[in-house]
Design an enzyme around this catalytic site. Structure first.
Site, PDB file in Angstrom:
ATOM      1  CG  ASP A 147      -2.259   0.885   1.077  1.00  0.00           C
ATOM      2  OD1 ASP A 147      -2.504   1.322  -0.088  1.00  0.00           O
ATOM      3  OD2 ASP A 147      -2.739   1.380   2.117  1.00  0.00           O
ATOM      4  CB  SER A 201      -6.268   2.678  -0.163  1.00  0.00           C
ATOM      5  OG  SER A 201      -4.953   3.095  -0.095  1.00  0.00           O
ATOM      6  CD  GLN A 207      -4.013   1.731  -3.321  1.00  0.00           C
ATOM      7  OE1 GLN A 207      -3.570   3.053  -3.423  1.00  0.00           O
ATOM      8  NE2 GLN A 207      -4.017   0.898  -2.366  1.00  0.00           N
TER       9      GLN A 207
END
Length: 297
Positions: A205, A229, A279
């Site tokens: 991430d 996110s 993502q």
């Protein structure tokens, strides 16, 4: 093993609090909310703890971030066993704080087996040697950070990250939406593949959605930027070690609708593609005057 790495590994292990239910503590990385990678790694850890005996390896996870998490509250994880087959096992995980879901994840595991094999080649770029780490850069610019997060950003880190041609977050300039980052744990982690997999989920991430900001000359450090996110997927292709250098090759092919889409490929130094990541994240520019009521007629 360093203390900060041991603490992170312990953070990802979780405490069993019932049948297929677990609790994890939270970590403050100086962001506005709980770091999404923490919840990803802990959710994968929770799913792993419900697997039947056997040589199971994660091959994919797909998560949605539903609400921002807080760094002051623990996180509870509830795992639903959807399927235990001969070759594949599937789990659904819900992560909650104070009774409200903050993430939902589907993840799948497979018994290793042989099959067809091909991959994209590793990008031909400079190795990690001689590249300053993000921690070294943070310490160089220590006085630029707000006092509230200064010590957090400049403290020892469990994962060393070295970015080629990094953006100056305090004076960003337009550049292509591409990023290359080397990363590894700061000490040996042992040989449990599940520990390395949960650590990769955690670290995956970092550096993603910020790549989508490159063409727009903005950064997450700006008060008028809201970045978070929204969803996150990881595919585990080959065995990996997080205590050896991995190249994270990231690009962002699209941004629109206040969202940026990013893709990442992770290669070991032998050139093997060990994982892929995708993502989409929120990247919203806020009118601070409108928000505060200033400048209104």
């Amino acid at each position: 093993m360093s203390n900060v790495l041991a603490e992170l590994i312990e953070l990802l292990k979780l405490e069993a609090i019932g049948v297929n239910r677990f609790r994890g503590q939270s970590q403050d990385l100086g962001f506005r909310n709980l770091f999404g990678g923490q919840v990803l790694g802990q959710s994968l850890s929770a799913a792993i703890q419900t697997l039947t005996e056997g040589d199971w390896a994660p091959h994919s996870l797909h998560a949605y971030f539903l609400r921002p998490g807080t760094v002051t509250d623990s996180v509870e994880f509830e795992v639903e066993v959807l399927r235990d087959g001969r070759s594949f096992a599937t789990r659904q995980v819900k992560a909650s704080q104070n009774g409200k879901a903050i993430l939902t994840m589907m993840c799948s595991f497979q018994h290793p087996e042989a099959g067809f094999d091909h991959q994209n080649p590793m990008p031909d770029i400079k190795g990690p040697e001689g590249i300053p780490s993000q921690l070294e850069l943070a310490r160089m610019f220590r006085d630029y950070f707000p006092e509230r997060v200064r010590d957090i950003y400049t403290a020892d880190q469990p994962i060393e990250i070295r970015v080629l041609d990094p953006v100056n977050i305090f004076a960003p300039q337009k550049k292509e939406p591409v990023k290359y980052a080397w990363m590894k744990a700061d000490a040996p982690m042992g040989d449990d593949p599940h520990v390395h997999a949960t650590m990769l989920a955690y670290a995956s991430d970092f550096n993603l959605i910020t790549t989508a900001l490159h063409p727009h000359a903005v950064s997450v450090s700006q008060k008028d930027m809201q970045v978070a996110s929204l969803d996150h997927s990881v595919w585990f292709h080959r065995p990996l070690r997080m205590d050896e250098w991995l190249l994270y090759a990231i690009d962002s092919p699209n941004a629109g609708g206040a969202r940026g889409f990013c893709r990442g490929q992770l290669f070991n130094q032998q050139g093997e593609l060990v994982a892929s990541v995708a993502q989409e994240g929120l990247m919203r520019k806020i009118d601070l005057n409108a928000k505060s009521g200033e400048g209104k007629a």
